[in-house]
Design a protein around this motif. Structure first.
Motif, short mmCIF file in Angstrom:
data_model
loop_
_atom_site.label_atom_id
_atom_site.label_comp_id
_atom_site.label_asym_id
_atom_site.label_seq_id
_atom_site.Cartn_x
_atom_site.Cartn_y
_atom_site.Cartn_z
N SER A 1 -14.52 -12.28 -3.08
CA SER A 1 -14.42 -13.21 -4.22
C SER A 1 -13.47 -14.36 -3.95
CB SER A 1 -13.98 -12.45 -5.48
OG SER A 1 -14.88 -11.40 -5.79
N GLY A 2 -13.46 -14.86 -2.72
CA GLY A 2 -12.64 -16.01 -2.39
C GLY A 2 -11.20 -15.68 -2.01
N TYR A 3 -10.89 -14.38 -1.85
CA TYR A 3 -9.54 -13.97 -1.46
C TYR A 3 -9.57 -13.28 -0.09
CZ TYR A 3 -8.23 -14.65 -6.36
OH TYR A 3 -8.00 -15.17 -7.60
N LEU A 4 -8.49 -13.46 0.65
CA LEU A 4 -8.27 -12.67 1.86
C LEU A 4 -7.54 -11.40 1.44
CD1 LEU A 4 -7.13 -15.35 4.48
CD2 LEU A 4 -9.44 -14.57 3.92
N MET A 5 -8.09 -10.26 1.82
CA MET A 5 -7.56 -8.96 1.42
C MET A 5 -7.08 -8.19 2.65
SD MET A 5 -8.55 -9.28 -1.80
CE MET A 5 -8.54 -7.67 -2.57
N VAL A 6 -6.18 -7.24 2.44
CA VAL A 6 -5.66 -6.41 3.52
C VAL A 6 -6.00 -4.95 3.21
CG1 VAL A 6 -3.61 -5.66 4.78
CG2 VAL A 6 -3.80 -8.04 4.03
N ASN A 7 -6.86 -4.36 3.98
CA ASN A 7 -7.29 -2.98 3.75
C ASN A 7 -6.18 -2.00 4.13
OD1 ASN A 7 -9.89 -3.72 2.90
ND2 ASN A 7 -10.60 -3.89 5.02
N VAL A 8 -5.96 -1.02 3.26
CA VAL A 8 -4.86 -0.09 3.47
C VAL A 8 -5.31 1.36 3.31
CG1 VAL A 8 -3.09 -1.73 2.71
CG2 VAL A 8 -4.20 -0.25 1.02
N GLN A 9 -4.52 2.25 3.89
CA GLN A 9 -4.66 3.68 3.70
C GLN A 9 -3.51 4.17 2.82
OE1 GLN A 9 -5.63 5.97 7.49
NE2 GLN A 9 -4.65 4.16 8.35
N THR A 10 -3.76 5.20 2.02
CA THR A 10 -2.67 5.83 1.28
C THR A 10 -2.02 6.89 2.17
OG1 THR A 10 -4.20 7.42 0.30
CG2 THR A 10 -3.71 5.44 -0.97
N TYR A 11 -0.70 6.90 2.20
CA TYR A 11 0.06 7.86 2.99
C TYR A 11 0.87 8.73 2.05
CZ TYR A 11 3.60 9.74 6.18
OH TYR A 11 4.43 10.58 6.87
N GLY A 12 0.61 10.03 2.07
CA GLY A 12 1.35 10.95 1.22
C GLY A 12 0.85 10.94 -0.21
N GLY A 13 1.56 11.61 -1.07
CA GLY A 13 1.18 11.74 -2.48
C GLY A 13 1.93 10.78 -3.36
N GLY A 14 1.64 9.51 -3.23
CA GLY A 14 2.36 8.50 -4.00
C GLY A 14 1.87 8.37 -5.42
N LEU A 15 2.73 7.85 -6.30
CA LEU A 15 2.31 7.42 -7.63
C LEU A 15 1.75 6.00 -7.45
CD1 LEU A 15 5.32 8.67 -9.80
CD2 LEU A 15 2.98 9.55 -9.83
N TRP A 16 0.47 5.92 -7.13
CA TRP A 16 -0.10 4.66 -6.64
C TRP A 16 -0.16 3.58 -7.71
CZ3 TRP A 16 0.94 5.13 -2.00
CH2 TRP A 16 0.68 6.29 -1.28
#
Length: 522
Positions: free
Chosen positions: A154-169
Protein backbone atom coordinates in the motif's frame (compact mmCIF):
# COMPACT_ATOMS: atom_id res chain seq x y z
CA UNK A 1 22.01 25.02 32.16
CA UNK A 2 22.32 24.12 28.49
CA UNK A 3 19.41 22.79 26.45
CA UNK A 4 21.24 19.46 26.13
CA UNK A 5 21.59 19.21 29.90
CA UNK A 6 17.89 19.90 30.39
CA UNK A 7 16.98 17.27 27.81
CA UNK A 8 19.10 14.67 29.56
CA UNK A 9 17.67 15.41 32.98
CA UNK A 10 14.14 15.21 31.62
CA UNK A 11 14.75 11.58 30.74
CA UNK A 12 14.54 10.77 34.43
CA UNK A 13 11.10 12.40 34.95
CA UNK A 14 12.00 14.47 38.00
CA UNK A 15 8.99 15.26 40.19
CA UNK A 16 8.27 18.87 41.03
CA UNK A 17 10.01 20.43 44.00
CA UNK A 18 6.81 20.17 46.02
CA UNK A 19 6.93 16.37 45.92
CA UNK A 20 9.13 14.56 48.44
CA UNK A 21 11.87 12.61 46.65
CA UNK A 22 14.02 9.74 47.77
CA UNK A 23 17.75 9.94 48.19
CA UNK A 24 18.16 8.05 44.90
CA UNK A 25 16.54 10.87 42.93
CA UNK A 26 18.55 13.56 44.70
CA UNK A 27 21.74 11.75 43.83
CA UNK A 28 20.92 11.92 40.12
CA UNK A 29 22.54 15.35 40.16
CA UNK A 30 25.78 13.35 39.93
CA UNK A 31 24.93 12.66 36.29
CA UNK A 32 27.39 14.69 34.25
CA UNK A 33 26.20 16.27 30.95
CA UNK A 34 29.57 15.68 29.30
CA UNK A 35 29.27 11.94 29.77
CA UNK A 36 26.68 9.26 29.09
CA UNK A 37 27.51 7.52 32.35
CA UNK A 38 26.76 8.02 36.00
CA UNK A 39 29.32 8.63 38.68
CA UNK A 40 28.90 6.43 41.80
CA UNK A 41 26.42 7.78 44.35
CA UNK A 42 25.91 7.48 48.08
CA UNK A 43 22.55 6.15 49.26
CA UNK A 44 21.24 6.62 52.79
CA UNK A 45 19.04 4.20 54.72
CA UNK A 46 15.98 2.83 52.95
CA UNK A 47 12.81 4.31 54.41
CA UNK A 48 10.20 1.68 53.56
CA UNK A 49 12.01 -1.61 53.98
CA UNK A 50 13.60 -0.74 57.30
CA UNK A 51 16.89 -2.34 56.26
CA UNK A 52 19.86 -1.21 58.30
CA UNK A 53 22.35 0.46 55.98
CA UNK A 54 25.12 2.93 56.56
CA UNK A 55 25.19 6.26 54.77
CA UNK A 56 28.38 5.24 52.98
CA UNK A 57 26.67 2.40 51.12
CA UNK A 58 26.44 2.92 47.36
CA UNK A 59 23.41 2.41 45.16
CA UNK A 60 23.91 0.67 41.83
CA UNK A 61 20.60 1.89 40.37
CA UNK A 62 22.21 4.59 38.21
CA UNK A 63 24.79 2.12 36.93
CA UNK A 64 22.02 -0.35 36.08
CA UNK A 65 20.28 2.35 34.04
CA UNK A 66 23.52 2.89 32.14
CA UNK A 67 23.79 -0.85 31.51
CA UNK A 68 20.21 -1.10 30.30
CA UNK A 69 20.62 1.84 27.96
CA UNK A 70 23.72 0.28 26.44
CA UNK A 71 22.29 -3.24 26.23
CA UNK A 72 19.62 -3.21 23.54
CA UNK A 73 20.41 -6.78 22.46
CA UNK A 74 22.11 -9.83 24.04
CA UNK A 75 25.18 -8.94 21.96
CA UNK A 76 25.36 -5.45 23.40
CA UNK A 77 24.64 -6.73 26.92
CA UNK A 78 27.55 -9.17 26.64
CA UNK A 79 29.85 -6.54 25.14
CA UNK A 80 29.03 -4.14 27.98
CA UNK A 81 29.61 -6.88 30.57
CA UNK A 82 32.93 -7.61 28.88
CA UNK A 83 33.92 -3.95 29.15
CA UNK A 84 33.02 -3.84 32.84
CA UNK A 85 35.02 -6.97 33.59
CA UNK A 86 38.11 -5.76 31.73
CA UNK A 87 37.88 -2.38 33.50
CA UNK A 88 37.78 -4.30 36.80
CA UNK A 89 40.94 -6.24 35.94
CA UNK A 90 39.47 -9.58 34.83
CA UNK A 91 41.49 -11.48 32.21
CA UNK A 92 39.78 -12.42 28.95
CA UNK A 93 40.11 -16.10 28.03
CA UNK A 94 39.45 -17.85 24.74
CA UNK A 95 37.67 -21.19 24.71
CA UNK A 96 39.96 -22.29 21.85
CA UNK A 97 43.13 -21.84 23.91
CA UNK A 98 44.74 -23.68 26.80
CA UNK A 99 44.00 -21.96 30.11
CA UNK A 100 46.70 -21.25 32.65
CA UNK A 101 44.87 -20.28 35.81
CA UNK A 102 46.05 -19.57 39.34
CA UNK A 103 44.50 -19.02 42.78
CA UNK A 104 43.50 -15.41 43.24
CA UNK A 105 43.03 -14.95 39.50
CA UNK A 106 39.94 -13.41 37.88
CA UNK A 107 38.91 -14.51 34.41
CA UNK A 108 36.06 -14.60 31.89
CA UNK A 109 35.15 -15.73 28.38
CA UNK A 110 32.31 -15.11 25.95
CA UNK A 111 30.49 -17.42 23.58
CA UNK A 112 28.68 -16.12 20.50
CA UNK A 113 29.03 -12.64 22.06
CA UNK A 114 25.67 -13.32 23.72
CA UNK A 115 26.78 -15.65 26.53
CA UNK A 116 29.41 -14.92 29.18
CA UNK A 117 31.04 -16.80 32.05
CA UNK A 118 33.24 -14.98 34.59
CA UNK A 119 34.92 -16.37 37.69
CA UNK A 120 37.29 -15.52 40.52
CA UNK A 121 39.46 -18.19 42.14
CA UNK A 122 39.84 -18.19 45.92
CA UNK A 123 43.40 -17.98 47.23
CA UNK A 124 42.83 -21.09 49.33
CA UNK A 125 41.12 -23.11 46.61
CA UNK A 126 42.00 -26.79 46.37
CA UNK A 127 40.76 -29.36 43.87
CA UNK A 128 37.35 -30.67 44.83
CA UNK A 129 36.15 -27.46 46.45
CA UNK A 130 32.91 -25.99 45.14
CA UNK A 131 31.80 -23.23 42.81
CA UNK A 132 29.36 -20.57 44.01
CA UNK A 133 27.45 -19.49 40.92
CA UNK A 134 24.85 -16.91 39.95
CA UNK A 135 23.23 -17.63 36.59
CA UNK A 136 20.93 -15.38 34.57
CA UNK A 137 20.10 -14.70 30.93
CA UNK A 138 20.78 -11.89 28.47
CA UNK A 139 17.82 -12.26 26.11
CA UNK A 140 14.31 -10.80 26.25
CA UNK A 141 11.20 -11.22 24.08
CA UNK A 142 11.50 -9.06 20.99
CA UNK A 143 10.98 -8.86 17.25
CA UNK A 144 13.78 -10.01 14.95
CA UNK A 145 14.29 -9.32 11.26
CA UNK A 146 13.52 -12.24 8.96
CA UNK A 147 16.34 -13.42 6.66
CA UNK A 148 14.46 -11.67 3.84
CA UNK A 149 12.96 -8.64 5.52
CA UNK A 150 12.16 -6.37 2.58
CA UNK A 151 8.52 -6.07 1.57
CA UNK A 152 6.13 -3.37 0.45
CA UNK A 153 2.42 -2.83 0.82
CA UNK A 154 0.00 0.00 0.00
CA UNK A 155 2.79 2.44 -0.83
CA UNK A 156 4.91 1.69 2.26
CA UNK A 157 8.24 -0.04 2.69
CA UNK A 158 7.80 -2.70 5.37
CA UNK A 159 10.26 -4.78 7.40
CA UNK A 160 9.24 -8.41 7.92
CA UNK A 161 9.89 -9.71 11.42
CA UNK A 162 9.76 -12.86 13.51
CA UNK A 163 8.44 -12.96 17.07
CA UNK A 164 11.05 -14.13 19.59
CA UNK A 165 9.83 -15.55 22.88
CA UNK A 166 6.48 -14.96 24.55
CA UNK A 167 6.14 -11.22 24.28
CA UNK A 168 3.12 -9.04 25.00
CA UNK A 169 3.07 -8.10 21.34
CA UNK A 170 0.30 -5.53 21.55
CA UNK A 171 2.68 -3.32 23.56
CA UNK A 172 4.95 -3.00 20.52
CA UNK A 173 2.35 -1.05 18.58
CA UNK A 174 2.74 2.74 18.33
CA UNK A 175 6.25 2.70 19.78
CA UNK A 176 9.27 4.54 18.38
CA UNK A 177 11.30 1.57 17.20
CA UNK A 178 14.67 1.02 15.60
CA UNK A 179 17.18 -1.78 14.93
CA UNK A 180 20.25 -3.08 16.75
CA UNK A 181 22.31 -6.25 16.63
CA UNK A 182 25.39 -7.56 14.90
CA UNK A 183 26.76 -7.43 11.40
CA UNK A 184 29.46 -9.34 9.55
CA UNK A 185 31.53 -6.89 7.48
CA UNK A 186 34.07 -7.69 4.78
CA UNK A 187 37.50 -6.27 5.53
CA UNK A 188 39.68 -4.73 2.85
CA UNK A 189 42.11 -7.64 3.25
CA UNK A 190 39.44 -10.23 2.56
CA UNK A 191 38.80 -11.03 6.23
CA UNK A 192 35.42 -10.83 7.93
CA UNK A 193 34.79 -8.58 10.92
CA UNK A 194 32.16 -9.10 13.65
CA UNK A 195 30.68 -5.71 14.56
CA UNK A 196 27.82 -4.52 16.73
CA UNK A 197 25.44 -1.86 15.47
CA UNK A 198 22.78 0.28 17.12
CA UNK A 199 20.69 2.88 15.29
CA UNK A 200 19.63 5.22 18.06
CA UNK A 201 17.05 7.32 16.21
CA UNK A 202 13.44 6.19 15.69
CA UNK A 203 13.37 4.26 12.44
CA UNK A 204 10.33 2.00 12.51
CA UNK A 205 6.73 2.01 13.69
CA UNK A 206 3.93 -0.56 13.97
CA UNK A 207 0.79 1.63 13.82
CA UNK A 208 -2.51 0.53 15.32
CA UNK A 209 -5.71 0.70 13.32
CA UNK A 210 -7.84 3.74 14.11
CA UNK A 211 -10.86 2.98 16.29
CA UNK A 212 -13.09 4.44 13.55
CA UNK A 213 -12.12 1.43 11.43
CA UNK A 214 -12.32 -1.10 14.28
CA UNK A 215 -15.32 -0.07 16.35
CA UNK A 216 -15.46 -3.21 18.52
CA UNK A 217 -11.80 -3.36 19.52
CA UNK A 218 -12.43 -2.17 23.09
CA UNK A 219 -15.20 -4.74 23.54
CA UNK A 220 -13.69 -7.71 21.68
CA UNK A 221 -10.04 -7.04 22.53
CA UNK A 222 -7.04 -6.22 20.40
CA UNK A 223 -5.96 -9.47 18.77
CA UNK A 224 -3.58 -8.71 15.89
CA UNK A 225 -2.46 -11.37 13.46
CA UNK A 226 1.24 -11.65 14.23
CA UNK A 227 2.16 -12.58 10.65
CA UNK A 228 0.23 -9.93 8.73
CA UNK A 229 -0.45 -7.10 11.19
CA UNK A 230 2.79 -6.87 13.18
CA UNK A 231 4.95 -5.54 10.35
CA UNK A 232 6.86 -2.30 11.04
CA UNK A 233 6.80 0.59 8.58
CA UNK A 234 10.20 1.83 7.40
CA UNK A 235 9.35 4.51 4.82
CA UNK A 236 6.97 5.56 2.11
CA UNK A 237 7.70 3.85 -1.16
CA UNK A 238 9.04 6.08 -3.92
CA UNK A 239 8.33 5.16 -7.52
CA UNK A 240 11.91 4.16 -8.25
CA UNK A 241 12.12 1.97 -5.14
CA UNK A 242 11.61 -1.73 -5.61
CA UNK A 243 12.23 -4.59 -3.25
CA UNK A 244 12.59 -7.02 -6.14
CA UNK A 245 15.88 -7.33 -8.06
CA UNK A 246 15.74 -6.17 -11.69
CA UNK A 247 17.39 -9.39 -12.77
CA UNK A 248 16.97 -12.64 -10.91
CA UNK A 249 20.19 -14.10 -9.63
CA UNK A 250 21.02 -17.41 -7.99
CA UNK A 251 23.21 -15.55 -5.51
CA UNK A 252 21.24 -13.76 -2.83
CA UNK A 253 22.59 -10.54 -1.35
CA UNK A 254 21.71 -8.24 1.49
CA UNK A 255 20.79 -5.59 -1.10
CA UNK A 256 18.01 -7.81 -2.42
CA UNK A 257 16.81 -9.31 0.85
CA UNK A 258 16.78 -6.07 2.86
CA UNK A 259 15.67 -2.58 1.84
CA UNK A 260 18.50 -0.47 0.34
CA UNK A 261 17.48 2.39 2.65
CA UNK A 262 17.99 0.16 5.69
CA UNK A 263 21.32 -1.08 4.40
CA UNK A 264 22.44 2.49 3.76
CA UNK A 265 21.59 3.48 7.33
CA UNK A 266 23.54 0.48 8.66
CA UNK A 267 26.55 1.27 6.48
CA UNK A 268 26.59 4.84 7.78
CA UNK A 269 26.55 3.61 11.37
CA UNK A 270 29.33 1.11 10.68
CA UNK A 271 31.45 3.37 8.47
CA UNK A 272 31.55 0.93 5.58
CA UNK A 273 29.99 0.47 2.16
CA UNK A 274 26.70 -1.34 1.76
CA UNK A 275 28.47 -3.93 -0.39
CA UNK A 276 30.80 -4.67 2.54
CA UNK A 277 27.92 -5.88 4.72
CA UNK A 278 27.93 -9.66 4.33
CA UNK A 279 25.35 -10.65 6.96
CA UNK A 280 23.05 -9.05 9.50
CA UNK A 281 21.33 -10.31 12.66
CA UNK A 282 19.11 -7.54 13.96
CA UNK A 283 16.50 -7.06 16.67
CA UNK A 284 13.74 -4.49 16.66
CA UNK A 285 14.30 -2.25 19.72
CA UNK A 286 12.36 0.46 21.53
CA UNK A 287 14.24 3.76 21.50
CA UNK A 288 12.82 5.14 24.77
CA UNK A 289 15.62 5.22 27.36
CA UNK A 290 15.44 3.38 30.66
CA UNK A 291 14.66 5.85 33.45
CA UNK A 292 13.35 6.39 36.96
CA UNK A 293 9.64 6.92 37.52
CA UNK A 294 6.99 7.24 40.19
CA UNK A 295 6.22 10.12 42.52
CA UNK A 296 9.38 9.44 44.52
CA UNK A 297 11.45 8.01 41.68
CA UNK A 298 11.03 4.60 43.31
CA UNK A 299 10.45 2.71 40.06
CA UNK A 300 12.58 1.80 37.07
CA UNK A 301 10.73 2.04 33.75
CA UNK A 302 12.60 0.09 31.09
CA UNK A 303 12.56 -2.60 28.49
CA UNK A 304 14.49 -5.85 29.05
CA UNK A 305 14.39 -5.77 32.85
CA UNK A 306 13.66 -9.47 32.40
CA UNK A 307 16.41 -10.39 32.68
CA UNK A 308 19.12 -7.76 32.38
CA UNK A 309 18.37 -6.48 35.87
CA UNK A 310 19.31 -9.89 37.32
CA UNK A 311 22.28 -10.19 34.97
CA UNK A 312 23.70 -6.85 36.04
CA UNK A 313 23.15 -7.43 39.77
CA UNK A 314 24.94 -10.79 39.56
CA UNK A 315 27.77 -9.43 37.45
CA UNK A 316 28.28 -6.40 39.63
CA UNK A 317 28.18 -8.52 42.80
CA UNK A 318 30.97 -10.75 41.46
CA UNK A 319 33.10 -7.77 40.44
CA UNK A 320 32.66 -5.97 43.76
CA UNK A 321 33.19 -9.12 45.84
CA UNK A 322 36.78 -9.39 44.62
CA UNK A 323 37.93 -5.84 44.00
CA UNK A 324 41.23 -6.40 45.83
CA UNK A 325 43.34 -9.54 46.40
CA UNK A 326 42.41 -9.48 50.07
CA UNK A 327 38.78 -10.21 49.13
CA UNK A 328 39.85 -13.67 47.94
CA UNK A 329 42.58 -14.31 50.51
CA UNK A 330 40.48 -16.59 52.72
CA UNK A 331 38.17 -17.96 50.01
CA UNK A 332 38.28 -21.75 49.47
CA UNK A 333 35.73 -21.78 46.63
CA UNK A 334 35.45 -20.27 43.16
CA UNK A 335 32.96 -17.48 42.58
CA UNK A 336 31.25 -17.47 39.19
CA UNK A 337 28.57 -15.67 37.19
CA UNK A 338 27.10 -17.24 34.04
CA UNK A 339 24.93 -15.23 31.64
CA UNK A 340 23.18 -17.27 28.95
CA UNK A 341 21.24 -16.46 25.79
CA UNK A 342 17.98 -17.98 24.50
CA UNK A 343 16.27 -18.61 27.83
CA UNK A 344 13.08 -17.10 26.45
CA UNK A 345 12.87 -19.85 23.80
CA UNK A 346 13.92 -22.86 25.86
CA UNK A 347 17.73 -22.52 26.21
CA UNK A 348 18.46 -25.28 23.69
CA UNK A 349 21.25 -23.60 21.75
CA UNK A 350 25.02 -23.27 21.50
CA UNK A 351 24.87 -20.16 23.67
CA UNK A 352 21.98 -21.22 25.91
CA UNK A 353 21.88 -22.82 29.34
CA UNK A 354 20.97 -26.12 27.69
CA UNK A 355 24.50 -26.33 26.28
CA UNK A 356 27.25 -27.69 28.58
CA UNK A 357 29.10 -24.35 28.51
CA UNK A 358 29.21 -23.73 32.25
CA UNK A 359 30.00 -27.31 33.26
CA UNK A 360 32.69 -27.62 30.59
CA UNK A 361 34.19 -24.44 32.02
CA UNK A 362 34.09 -25.86 35.55
CA UNK A 363 35.85 -29.03 34.37
CA UNK A 364 38.53 -26.99 32.58
CA UNK A 365 39.06 -24.73 35.60
CA UNK A 366 39.46 -27.70 37.92
CA UNK A 367 41.91 -29.32 35.51
CA UNK A 368 43.97 -26.17 35.06
CA UNK A 369 44.26 -25.49 38.79
CA UNK A 370 45.20 -29.09 39.63
CA UNK A 371 48.65 -28.74 38.00
CA UNK A 372 48.78 -32.52 37.91
CA UNK A 373 46.64 -35.51 37.00
CA UNK A 374 43.04 -34.90 38.06
CA UNK A 375 41.31 -37.91 39.55
CA UNK A 376 38.15 -39.09 37.87
CA UNK A 377 36.11 -37.95 40.88
CA UNK A 378 37.49 -34.40 41.11
CA UNK A 379 34.76 -32.88 38.96
CA UNK A 380 32.01 -34.88 40.68
CA UNK A 381 33.22 -33.80 44.13
CA UNK A 382 33.35 -30.22 42.91
CA UNK A 383 29.75 -30.34 41.73
CA UNK A 384 28.57 -31.88 45.00
CA UNK A 385 30.04 -28.94 46.92
CA UNK A 386 28.79 -26.29 44.49
CA UNK A 387 25.70 -24.11 44.71
CA UNK A 388 23.79 -22.27 41.97
CA UNK A 389 21.55 -19.22 42.29
CA UNK A 390 19.24 -19.08 39.27
CA UNK A 391 18.29 -15.40 39.08
CA UNK A 392 15.31 -14.49 36.91
CA UNK A 393 12.70 -11.79 37.41
CA UNK A 394 9.62 -12.66 39.49
CA UNK A 395 5.93 -11.80 39.22
CA UNK A 396 5.08 -9.02 41.65
CA UNK A 397 1.45 -8.81 42.70
CA UNK A 398 -0.50 -6.57 40.31
CA UNK A 399 -2.82 -4.19 42.20
CA UNK A 400 -5.46 -4.45 39.46
CA UNK A 401 -5.22 -8.24 39.16
CA UNK A 402 -4.26 -9.41 42.66
CA UNK A 403 -6.52 -12.47 42.31
CA UNK A 404 -4.02 -13.90 39.82
CA UNK A 405 -1.64 -14.59 42.71
CA UNK A 406 -1.96 -17.28 45.36
CA UNK A 407 -3.45 -15.57 48.40
CA UNK A 408 -0.50 -16.07 50.75
CA UNK A 409 2.32 -15.65 48.21
CA UNK A 410 2.03 -12.20 46.71
CA UNK A 411 5.46 -10.66 46.26
CA UNK A 412 5.62 -6.88 46.49
CA UNK A 413 8.09 -4.38 45.11
CA UNK A 414 10.73 -2.96 47.44
CA UNK A 415 10.49 -6.04 49.71
CA UNK A 416 13.51 -8.05 48.62
CA UNK A 417 14.34 -11.03 46.44
CA UNK A 418 11.55 -13.52 45.73
CA UNK A 419 12.39 -17.20 46.29
CA UNK A 420 10.39 -19.29 43.81
CA UNK A 421 8.88 -22.66 44.71
CA UNK A 422 7.06 -25.24 42.60
CA UNK A 423 6.22 -28.77 43.72
CA UNK A 424 6.33 -29.96 40.09
CA UNK A 425 9.93 -28.76 39.69
CA UNK A 426 9.27 -25.90 37.31
CA UNK A 427 11.63 -24.14 39.71
CA UNK A 428 14.67 -25.92 41.15
CA UNK A 429 14.30 -24.61 44.71
CA UNK A 430 14.24 -27.20 47.50
CA UNK A 431 13.70 -26.80 51.23
CA UNK A 432 17.45 -27.02 51.77
CA UNK A 433 18.49 -24.55 49.05
CA UNK A 434 15.82 -22.05 50.09
CA UNK A 435 17.00 -22.30 53.71
CA UNK A 436 20.64 -21.66 52.82
CA UNK A 437 19.78 -18.68 50.63
CA UNK A 438 17.55 -17.19 53.33
CA UNK A 439 20.29 -17.71 55.94
CA UNK A 440 22.54 -15.46 53.88
CA UNK A 441 19.82 -12.80 53.90
CA UNK A 442 19.26 -13.23 57.62
CA UNK A 443 22.96 -12.84 58.36
CA UNK A 444 23.04 -9.55 56.44
CA UNK A 445 19.62 -8.25 57.54
CA UNK A 446 18.10 -8.48 54.06
CA UNK A 447 14.41 -9.20 53.38
CA UNK A 448 13.18 -12.10 51.25
CA UNK A 449 9.79 -13.12 49.89
CA UNK A 450 8.38 -16.37 48.55
CA UNK A 451 6.25 -17.26 45.55
CA UNK A 452 4.21 -20.22 44.39
CA UNK A 453 1.77 -20.19 41.49
CA UNK A 454 -1.92 -20.91 42.01
CA UNK A 455 -2.96 -24.55 41.53
CA UNK A 456 -5.39 -23.53 38.81
CA UNK A 457 -2.75 -21.75 36.74
CA UNK A 458 0.27 -22.91 34.78
CA UNK A 459 3.77 -22.13 36.01
CA UNK A 460 6.63 -20.69 34.02
CA UNK A 461 10.17 -21.94 34.39
CA UNK A 462 13.78 -20.76 34.34
CA UNK A 463 17.27 -22.01 33.57
CA UNK A 464 17.36 -23.32 37.15
CA UNK A 465 15.89 -26.80 36.48
CA UNK A 466 17.94 -27.11 33.28
CA UNK A 467 21.23 -26.51 35.07
CA UNK A 468 20.26 -28.37 38.25
CA UNK A 469 19.38 -31.52 36.35
CA UNK A 470 22.32 -31.23 33.97
CA UNK A 471 24.88 -32.55 36.45
CA UNK A 472 23.07 -32.45 39.78
CA UNK A 473 24.03 -29.11 41.28
CA UNK A 474 22.15 -27.66 44.27
CA UNK A 475 20.02 -24.78 43.02
CA UNK A 476 17.70 -22.06 44.30
CA UNK A 477 15.45 -20.05 41.96
CA UNK A 478 14.93 -16.42 42.88
CA UNK A 479 14.14 -13.09 41.26
CA UNK A 480 13.34 -9.40 41.63
CA UNK A 481 9.61 -8.62 41.72
CA UNK A 482 8.38 -6.76 38.66
CA UNK A 483 5.22 -5.79 36.77
CA UNK A 484 4.52 -5.85 33.01
CA UNK A 485 6.80 -8.83 32.45
CA UNK A 486 7.48 -9.39 28.72
CA UNK A 487 6.04 -6.01 27.78
CA UNK A 488 8.10 -3.69 25.62
CA UNK A 489 8.24 -1.52 28.76
CA UNK A 490 8.52 -3.14 32.20
CA UNK A 491 8.68 -1.86 35.78
CA UNK A 492 10.53 -2.82 38.95
CA UNK A 493 11.49 -1.15 42.24
CA UNK A 494 14.74 0.72 42.81
CA UNK A 495 15.18 -0.64 46.34
CA UNK A 496 14.91 -4.20 45.07
CA UNK A 497 17.85 -3.64 42.74
CA UNK A 498 20.13 -2.66 45.61
CA UNK A 499 18.76 -5.43 47.84
CA UNK A 500 19.41 -8.02 45.11
CA UNK A 501 22.92 -6.70 44.58
CA UNK A 502 23.72 -6.87 48.30
CA UNK A 503 22.15 -10.34 48.60
CA UNK A 504 24.21 -11.66 45.66
CA UNK A 505 27.39 -10.05 46.98
CA UNK A 506 26.72 -11.56 50.42
CA UNK A 507 26.21 -14.94 48.73
CA UNK A 508 29.71 -14.79 47.26
CA UNK A 509 31.26 -13.59 50.50
CA UNK A 510 29.34 -15.68 53.05
CA UNK A 511 28.13 -18.93 51.50
CA UNK A 512 31.22 -20.99 52.33
CA UNK A 513 30.87 -20.32 56.06
CA UNK A 514 27.11 -21.01 56.07
CA UNK A 515 27.19 -24.14 53.91
CA UNK A 516 29.63 -26.00 56.15
CA UNK A 517 27.22 -25.71 59.09
CA UNK A 518 24.60 -27.91 57.42
CA UNK A 519 25.07 -31.59 56.58
CA UNK A 520 22.21 -33.26 54.71
CA UNK A 521 23.66 -36.53 53.37
CA UNK A 522 25.70 -38.44 55.95
Amino acid sequence: MSGLTVARLQLFHYPSSTVRTTVISSKLHHYFPSSNRYRPRTLHNFSRSGIAQSSSSSSIVGDLLDYLNESWTPFHATAEAKRLLIDAGFELLNENDEWELKPGGRYFFTRNMSCLVAFAVGQKYSVGNGFHIIAAHTDSPCLKLKPKSASSKSGYLMVNVQTYGGGLWHTWFDRDLTVAGRVIVRGIDGSFLHKLVKVKRPLLRVPTLAIHLDRTVNKDGFKPNLETQLIPLLATKSEETSVEPKEKSSTSSSKVTHHPQLMQILSQELGCGTDDIASIELNICDTQPSCLGGANNEFIFSGRLDNLASSYCGLRALIDSCVSPSNLSSEHAIRMVALFDNEEVGSDSYQGAGAPTMFQAIRRIVGSLAHEHVSETSFERTIRQSFLVSADMAHGVHPNFSEKHEEHHRPEMQKGLVIKHNANQRYATSGVTAFLFKEIAKLHNLPTQEFVVRNDMGCGSTIGPILASGVGIRTVDCGIAQLSMHSVREICGTEDIDIAYRHFKAFYESFSSIDKKLIVDF
